[in-house]
Motif scaffolding. Structure first.
Motif, PDB file in Angstrom:
ATOM      1  N   GLY A 100      -7.850   3.081   0.169  1.00  0.00           N
ATOM      2  CA  GLY A 100      -6.427   3.190  -0.132  1.00  0.00           C
ATOM      3  C   GLY A 100      -6.046   2.695  -1.515  1.00  0.00           C
ATOM      4  O   GLY A 100      -5.173   3.261  -2.170  1.00  0.00           O
ATOM      5  N   PRO A 149       3.842   7.942   3.233  1.00  0.00           N
ATOM      6  CA  PRO A 149       2.661   7.247   3.751  1.00  0.00           C
ATOM      7  C   PRO A 149       3.053   5.970   4.463  1.00  0.00           C
ATOM      8  O   PRO A 149       2.645   4.889   4.098  1.00  0.00           O
ATOM      9  CB  PRO A 149       1.867   6.962   2.469  1.00  0.00           C
ATOM     10  N   GLN A 166       8.780  10.989  -1.532  1.00  0.00           N
ATOM     11  CA  GLN A 166       8.096   9.808  -2.059  1.00  0.00           C
ATOM     12  C   GLN A 166       9.095   8.739  -2.488  1.00  0.00           C
ATOM     13  O   GLN A 166       8.863   7.543  -2.289  1.00  0.00           O
ATOM     14  CB  GLN A 166       7.196  10.206  -3.233  1.00  0.00           C
ATOM     15  N   GLN A 204       0.829  -1.202   0.000  1.00  0.00           N
ATOM     16  CA  GLN A 204       0.000   0.000   0.000  1.00  0.00           C
ATOM     17  C   GLN A 204       0.863   1.251   0.000  1.00  0.00           C
ATOM     18  O   GLN A 204       0.560   2.242  -0.678  1.00  0.00           O
ATOM     19  CB  GLN A 204      -0.930  -0.014   1.219  1.00  0.00           C
ATOM     20  N   GLU A 247      -9.921  11.935   4.352  1.00  0.00           N
ATOM     21  CA  GLU A 247      -9.445  10.575   4.641  1.00  0.00           C
ATOM     22  C   GLU A 247      -9.491  10.256   6.128  1.00  0.00           C
ATOM     23  O   GLU A 247      -9.568   9.092   6.505  1.00  0.00           O
ATOM     24  CB  GLU A 247      -8.025  10.396   4.105  1.00  0.00           C
ATOM     25  N   GLY A 263      -9.992   6.839   4.922  1.00  0.00           N
ATOM     26  CA  GLY A 263      -8.848   6.507   4.074  1.00  0.00           C
ATOM     27  C   GLY A 263      -8.457   5.052   4.123  1.00  0.00           C
ATOM     28  O   GLY A 263      -7.864   4.529   3.162  1.00  0.00           O
ATOM     29  N   ASN A 292       2.181   1.591  -3.553  1.00  0.00           N
ATOM     30  CA  ASN A 292       1.155   2.082  -4.477  1.00  0.00           C
ATOM     31  C   ASN A 292       0.942   3.585  -4.328  1.00  0.00           C
ATOM     32  O   ASN A 292       0.906   4.322  -5.318  1.00  0.00           O
ATOM     33  CB  ASN A 292      -0.164   1.346  -4.246  1.00  0.00           C
ATOM     34  N   ASN A 293       0.803   4.048  -3.075  1.00  0.00           N
ATOM     35  CA  ASN A 293       0.578   5.476  -2.854  1.00  0.00           C
ATOM     36  C   ASN A 293       1.767   6.301  -3.335  1.00  0.00           C
ATOM     37  O   ASN A 293       1.604   7.340  -3.986  1.00  0.00           O
ATOM     38  CB  ASN A 293       0.317   5.744  -1.370  1.00  0.00           C
ATOM     39  N   ALA A 339      -7.157   4.726  -5.758  1.00  0.00           N
ATOM     40  CA  ALA A 339      -6.392   5.585  -6.662  1.00  0.00           C
ATOM     41  C   ALA A 339      -5.639   4.747  -7.686  1.00  0.00           C
ATOM     42  O   ALA A 339      -5.564   5.095  -8.869  1.00  0.00           O
ATOM     43  CB  ALA A 339      -5.428   6.456  -5.857  1.00  0.00           C
ATOM     44  N   ARG A 340      -5.090   3.629  -7.236  1.00  0.00           N
ATOM     45  CA  ARG A 340      -4.396   2.720  -8.156  1.00  0.00           C
ATOM     46  C   ARG A 340      -5.373   2.136  -9.173  1.00  0.00           C
ATOM     47  O   ARG A 340      -5.068   2.035 -10.370  1.00  0.00           O
ATOM     48  CB  ARG A 340      -3.728   1.604  -7.340  1.00  0.00           C
ATOM     49  N   ARG A 362      -0.722   3.647   8.229  1.00  0.00           N
ATOM     50  CA  ARG A 362      -2.110   3.730   7.796  1.00  0.00           C
ATOM     51  C   ARG A 362      -2.762   4.957   8.405  1.00  0.00           C
ATOM     52  O   ARG A 362      -2.382   5.427   9.459  1.00  0.00           O
ATOM     53  CB  ARG A 362      -2.885   2.486   8.233  1.00  0.00           C
ATOM     54  N   SER A 363      -3.820   5.419   7.709  1.00  0.00           N
ATOM     55  CA  SER A 363      -4.518   6.583   8.235  1.00  0.00           C
ATOM     56  C   SER A 363      -5.145   6.298   9.584  1.00  0.00           C
ATOM     57  O   SER A 363      -5.356   7.194  10.387  1.00  0.00           O
ATOM     58  CB  SER A 363      -5.589   7.047   7.240  1.00  0.00           C
TER      59      SER A 363
END
Length: 752
Positions: A292, A159, A42, A24, A316, A288, A27-28, A295-296, A162-163
């Motif tokens: 998660g 990220p 990033q 995850q 989120e 969020g 991916n983000n 978006a992907r 987790r949110s």
């Protein structure tokens, strides 16, 4: 996994758990790098995730995963050092690597060729470097990355957590607890909150006792004053003084204890409320956590269609009940795929329309007026109302004249019909007529509603409104036949007081006029089978439920008020109780039932189709019920079902209908009938099984059953009679008199 399961889990299971978390993160980060390939925070986040997975894979001796993570890390290192500028093809390869890391963690997966291809693709990136390479040889990633300075920018962008973990201190522990444990905790905390309310009435009773005690003291003082002028024996005077002293001591003790009870009641109520609020918060997760991977998905679907699309998430951190969040996954996926396929235009079309080549989809969540509001909007082409109007006419859902008069809001409602699609061809993404009806069905199951708005050429917006939690429900409490019931407010359109003189009789049914339309009126007593009709009154309390063509007014005895109730699921052994969703407790501990409004609308529809609606004030209903015998017709064919119903109605019988054996069986368990007329071949439960269940039930075994079937062979007839049927009638020789004569042979005339 809970802590005990994590202790007992194998290393491979722990690796799979870590893989889900780190993928995850990848991916983000990769989606962010696609728009800003040089973003250092990033790049660092993705490198750390790949490096962590490489080390974990070595520990579990999973060499294919080591190869994938190492190749991804090499590619990211080159990008960080400026020797490679990440292009769309590189992001595709890295995302493919993230997918392979999840798949390779599954035992038995054979991915050798795919891994070789990916490693070769990542190792031979043909892109020109941003700057001349340094003279020193390129360094490979070390076994352990050096610590990265913690800057505000990197902390905000990476990220890594987790949110749901945001807001936790670095020293706080995070435990995994099972859903059942949380449900039990919430149930116990709600019971504690209810029980704490009993202290108030107990304190009030002690105050009454205190007043009585004060009266006793005054009475003794009066006796003492009355005897003051008289000569009393020393022993009598001492006894009077002792009695007065003891009563005064009791009064002081009672005053002290009353104060302590009041203080304890306040502290207990406050503590119970905090306990309940904390238990309820444990069921909540950030929005969020559930979106998660979307978006992907949007990015991949867009690239498959040759479109440039970006998903923007807002809210989120909005807290959502975990059950709602899980059930929102499918409807949101449908809406996002529709937005990419139907809404967002091709890049050249967007440029020609003066829009940026990249389309934007916005998904947001927020709290408003005690409800969860989710909005999903795109900046695409919107919905062609002319095309939608043509589709409605072609599908014979409305005539051309009617379709021309429909408003935009009414037209858009057709999109939620099952099987409705404006797509001319079927693709892997859309065109099968599924999607929006699934969205509406799922949102209704969550006790919510969905609305759609569009602006041609500018985009479409979907608005989903639902409760914040399925554990509690804001409800309208009503009284029906001296029992309290709850209507979830999400299903209540209006709560009205209708004057008796405003109720009209149209086509045998009671109606009243509201907002320029006729609303059918149904008695809650009849739906809930709660005794006789309500007595006549000047006004009737009416709860307006349903929508569009299923809008009804449910007449109740009186309104009790509005409450927030803790939902208590019914015992699973009861199965699905008709018209009831769950139970709850009021503040004083009184149990009540939360009504299933969708189920009630189905029950109302059955009453209307069967011609069984009684007057709200019960005029003539009791006499009619005593004089008419009831017949249940069970058949999955609408034509046959309606034919039999009308024949029996015309002969004077009271007729109910069921669409299959299971529906009929549920009705038999909740209502009384004099005869069952059933088909044989039906979905869910056939007629033979229905007959067998009836004859095996001690309460129903005396009920006559007639089988009406197209099968007229002797073995078919024997099979039905052996199951316990009292009469077998073949549809091949079926005619009006045959059915009616058979019914009267079994139960006699319709009137008693």
């Amino acid at each position: 996994m809970n802590p005990e399961q994590m202790r007992d889990a194998s290393l491979l299971e722990l690796f799979q758990l870590e893989t889900r978390t780190q993928v995850q993160v990848l991916n983000n980060g990769l989606l962010a790098l696609e728009h800003d390939p040089t973003s250092a925070p990033q790049l660092e986040a993705c490198m750390r995730a790949a490096h962590s997975l490489k080390g974990a894979a070595r520990i579990v001796d999973l060499h294919p995963a080591v190869r994938i993570a190492h190749a991804m890390e090499d590619c990211l290192v080159e990008a960080r050092e400026g020797r490679l500028r990440l292009q769309a093809a590189d992001i595709d390869a890295l995302l493919m690597g993230a997918d392979l890391l999840q798949r390779v963690a599954t035992p038995g997966a054979e991915l050798g060729n795919e891994i070789d291809e990916l490693v070769a693709r990542l190792s031979n990136a043909p892109h020109a470097p941003l700057a001349p390479p340094a003279a020193a040889p390129a360094s490979k990633p070390a076994d352990f990355l050096p610590p990265i300075p913690a800057t505000e920018e990197s902390a905000a962008a990476a990220p890594a957590r987790r949110s749901s973990d945001l807001g936790l201190g670095e020293g706080e522990r995070v435990l995994r607890v099972t859903a059942d444990t949380l449900n039990k905790l919430l149930g116990l905390s709600s019971e504690t909150l209810v029980e704490s309310h009993w202290i108030g009435p107990f304190g009030a009773s002690m105050l009454r006792l205190k007043r009585m005690q004060a009266g006793a003291v005054q009475a003794l003082d009066g006796v003492r004053a009355a005897l003051a002028g008289q000569a009393l024996e020393a022993q009598a005077q001492a006894a009077l003084d002792d009695a007065l002293r003891i009563v005064q001591q009791c009064q002081q003790e009672l005053s002290q204890r009353t104060s302590e009870v009041d203080e304890f009641g306040w502290r207990m109520g406050h503590l119970a409320q905090r306990l309940y609020d904390t238990a309820l918060a444990c069921r909540m997760r950030p929005f969020g956590d559930g979106v998660g991977g979307m978006a992907r998905m949007v990015r991949d679907v867009g690239r498959a269609l040759g479109k440039q699309v970006r998903l923007e998430l807002e809210g989120e951190s909005t807290q959502v009940d975990r059950d709602i969040l899980e059930k929102l996954d499918a409807p949101l996926m449908h809406l996002l795929r529709n937005a990419v396929d139907h809404g967002i235009e091709m890049p050249q079309d967007r440029l020609a329309a003066g829009k940026p080549a990249e389309g934007r989809i916005r998904l947001s969540a927020r709290h408003a007026a005690g409800m969860l509001l989710i909005e999903l909007s795109d900046d695409g082409a919107g919905i062609s109302l002319d095309r939608l109007r043509v589709e409605v006419v072609q599908r014979k859902l409305a005539s051309a004249e009617t379709a021309a008069r429909l408003t935009e809001a009414e037209l858009l409602e057709f999109l939620f019909l099952s099987g409705f699609s404006t797509r001319g061809e079927v693709t892997e993404i859309s065109g099968r007529g599924v999607g929006l009806d699934v969205v509406q069905t799922m949102v209704r199951q969550l006790r919510g509603a969905v609305r759609i708005q569009q602006q041609t050429g500018q985009g479409t917006r979907f608005m989903l409104e639902m409760p914040l939690s399925l554990s509690v429900v804001r409800s309208l409490l009503v009284e029906v036949q001296d029992e309290i019931y709850a209507f979830p407010l999400a299903y209540v359109n209006h709560a009205l007081q209708v004057r008796a003189e405003d109720i009209e009789q149209l086509e045998g049914h009671q109606h009243f006029r509201f907002m320029d339309r006729q609303i059918g009126l149904v008695s809650a007593r009849q739906i809930l089978r709660s005794g006789g009709a309500a007595p006549a009154a000047e006004t009737v309390c009416v709860v307006l439920v349903g929508d569009h063509d299923r809008l009804y007014g449910i007449a109740v005895d009186r309104y009790v008020g509005e409450r927030t109730l803790v939902v208590q699921p019914l015992d699973p052994r009861l199965g699905k109780v008709q018209d009831v969703m769950a139970g709850a407790l009021m503040d004083d501990g009184t149990p009540l039932l939360i009504l299933d409004v969708e189920d009630m609308l189905v029950s109302v529809q059955k009453l209307v189709e069967g011609g069984q609606l009684t007057r709200v004030d019960g005029a003539g209903a009791a006499e009619q019920a005593r004089r008419r015998k009831r017949v249940l017709v069970v058949d999955d064919s609408l034509t046959v079902r309606e034919l039999e119903r009308k024949l029996l109605l015309n002969r004077g019988f009271d007729v109910a209908v069921a669409v299959d054996g299971m529906d009929g069986w549920n009705m038999l368990r909740s209502e009384a009938f004099d005869l069952v007329v059933t088909d044989v071949d039906m979905p869910r439960m056939d007629g033979i099984e229905l007959v067998s269940r009836i004859k095996a039930d001690p309460k129903l075994q005396a009920l006559p059953v007639m089988v009406v079937s197209y099968k007229d062979r002797e073995e078919d007839r024997r099979r039905g009679l052996d199951a316990g049927a009292d009469y077998y009638l073949a549809k091949g020789s079926f005619h009006d008199d045959a059915l009616l004569d058979a019914v009267e042979d079994l139960i006699g005339k319709a009137r008693t």
